[in-house]
Design an enzyme around this catalytic site. Structure first.
Site, PDB file in Angstrom:
ATOM      1  N   TYR A  21      -5.092 -10.449  44.228  1.00  0.00           N
ATOM      2  CA  TYR A  21      -4.285  -9.530  43.416  1.00  0.00           C
ATOM      3  C   TYR A  21      -3.327  -8.741  44.301  1.00  0.00           C
ATOM      4  O   TYR A  21      -2.136  -8.635  43.996  1.00  0.00           O
ATOM      5  CB  TYR A  21      -5.207  -8.580  42.651  1.00  0.00           C
ATOM      6  CG  TYR A  21      -4.484  -7.478  41.900  1.00  0.00           C
ATOM      7  CD1 TYR A  21      -3.830  -7.748  40.702  1.00  0.00           C
ATOM      8  CD2 TYR A  21      -4.465  -6.175  42.383  1.00  0.00           C
ATOM      9  CE1 TYR A  21      -3.178  -6.738  40.009  1.00  0.00           C
ATOM     10  CE2 TYR A  21      -3.820  -5.160  41.689  1.00  0.00           C
ATOM     11  CZ  TYR A  21      -3.176  -5.445  40.499  1.00  0.00           C
ATOM     12  OH  TYR A  21      -2.520  -4.450  39.824  1.00  0.00           O
ATOM     13  N   GLY A  41       3.907  -8.336  28.582  1.00  0.00           N
ATOM     14  CA  GLY A  41       2.543  -7.835  28.631  1.00  0.00           C
ATOM     15  C   GLY A  41       2.411  -6.423  28.095  1.00  0.00           C
ATOM     16  O   GLY A  41       1.814  -5.562  28.735  1.00  0.00           O
ATOM     17  N   THR A  90       1.255  -5.275  24.861  1.00  0.00           N
ATOM     18  CA  THR A  90       0.476  -4.993  23.661  1.00  0.00           C
ATOM     19  C   THR A  90      -0.540  -3.874  23.879  1.00  0.00           C
ATOM     20  O   THR A  90      -1.141  -3.379  22.923  1.00  0.00           O
ATOM     21  CB  THR A  90      -0.263  -6.249  23.169  1.00  0.00           C
ATOM     22  OG1 THR A  90      -1.115  -6.741  24.217  1.00  0.00           O
ATOM     23  CG2 THR A  90       0.729  -7.331  22.758  1.00  0.00           C
TER      24      THR A  90
END
Length: 264
Positions: A154, A14, A16
């Site tokens: 989350y 993850g 980018t």
């Protein structure tokens, strides 16, 4: 302290944009061979080219794979081969009231935020064991300790990361591999910056006022009174990835500006 990661191969999932990209940049600046990862081939190519342009002498590559799936993790592990440093950074979040979170969202958050790290560590740690050296780091969150009521699912996933990290550290005890978690607080990633700009536009306020107001309203216990910079989180990760951090394992290290009201 001079951190030299020359010859060490790091994979950052993850990566980018945001914290992941900042970590990849920090590792590359310290001499590591860095592999970026994201779900989109186009975004991976763009991020890889951007980082290579920023650091022309660095050894940068990218692999597109969706680590939110078992097949994606398998493809990424096969493509990257052996690594010395694994940064499990990939993650998703979405504010949703508890009673409105569908079962599928609970499962997706757990699959992307927790199982991606479990699967990548399972695939890549054996080669680290064979070499007697490795670093595995889970990018958790202060939400692992301060469960956010606006996105309990989350927070649950970030707490689970702490358990996985500690358990894996104990599993790999004496192997030369350290396993740790890093807990950022609100951080000025591209996504957060865009959100603040949108709020500023909507409310007719300055960007600076919105950023300061966010911390004051949503994280009033912050001791630094501001959103952290990506580079501040990356610095902790680079240190944990280094030989100098060889005595730090099984730990959860906070980079959240003192939001968590605890001395431990």
């Amino acid at each position: 302290m001079h951190i030299d990661l020359s010859g060490k191969h790091a994979l950052v999932t993850g990566s980018t944009a945001g914290i992941g990209y900042g970590i990849a940049r920090g590792l590359a600046k310290s001499g590591a061979i860095v592999t970026l990862n994201g779900r989109s081939e186009a975004r991976v190519k763009e991020a890889t080219a951007r980082l290579q342009a920023d650091l022309p002498d660095a050894d940068i590559s990218g692999i597109a794979a969706d680590v939110g799936t078992k097949e994606g993790c398998q493809a990424l592990a096969q493509a990257v081969g052996e690594v010395d440093i694994l940064i499990n950074n990939a993650g998703i979040f979405e504010p949703t009231p508890f009673f409105e979170i569908p079962d599928g969202d609970w499962e997706e958050v757990f699959r992307v935020n927790v199982m991606s790290g479990v699967r990548m560590a399972t695939a890549l740690a054996p080669a680290m064991q064979a070499k007697g050296w490795g670093r595995i780091i889970f990018i958790s969150s202060e939400s692992a300790i301060n469960i956010p009521t606006e996105m309990v699912h989350y927070g649950m996933s970030k707490t689970a990361q702490l358990a996985v990290s500690r358990g894996l550290a104990q599993t790999l005890a004496g192997s030369g591999i350290t396993v740790n978690s890093v807990l950022p607080g609100p951080t000025m990633s591209e996504g957060v910056e865009a959100m603040f700009h949108q709020i500023a536009k909507t409310q007719g306020k300055s960007f600076e006022a919105v950023a300061a107001g966010f911390v004051k309203e949503h994280r009033p216990s912050s001791l630094i009174g501001r959103v952290a910079e990506v580079e501040e989180v990356a610095a902790m990760v680079v240190y944990l990835s280094s030989p100098q951090a060889s005595a730090t394992t099984g730990a959860a290290l906070r980079v959240e500006g003192g939001i968590v009201q605890s001395i431990a």
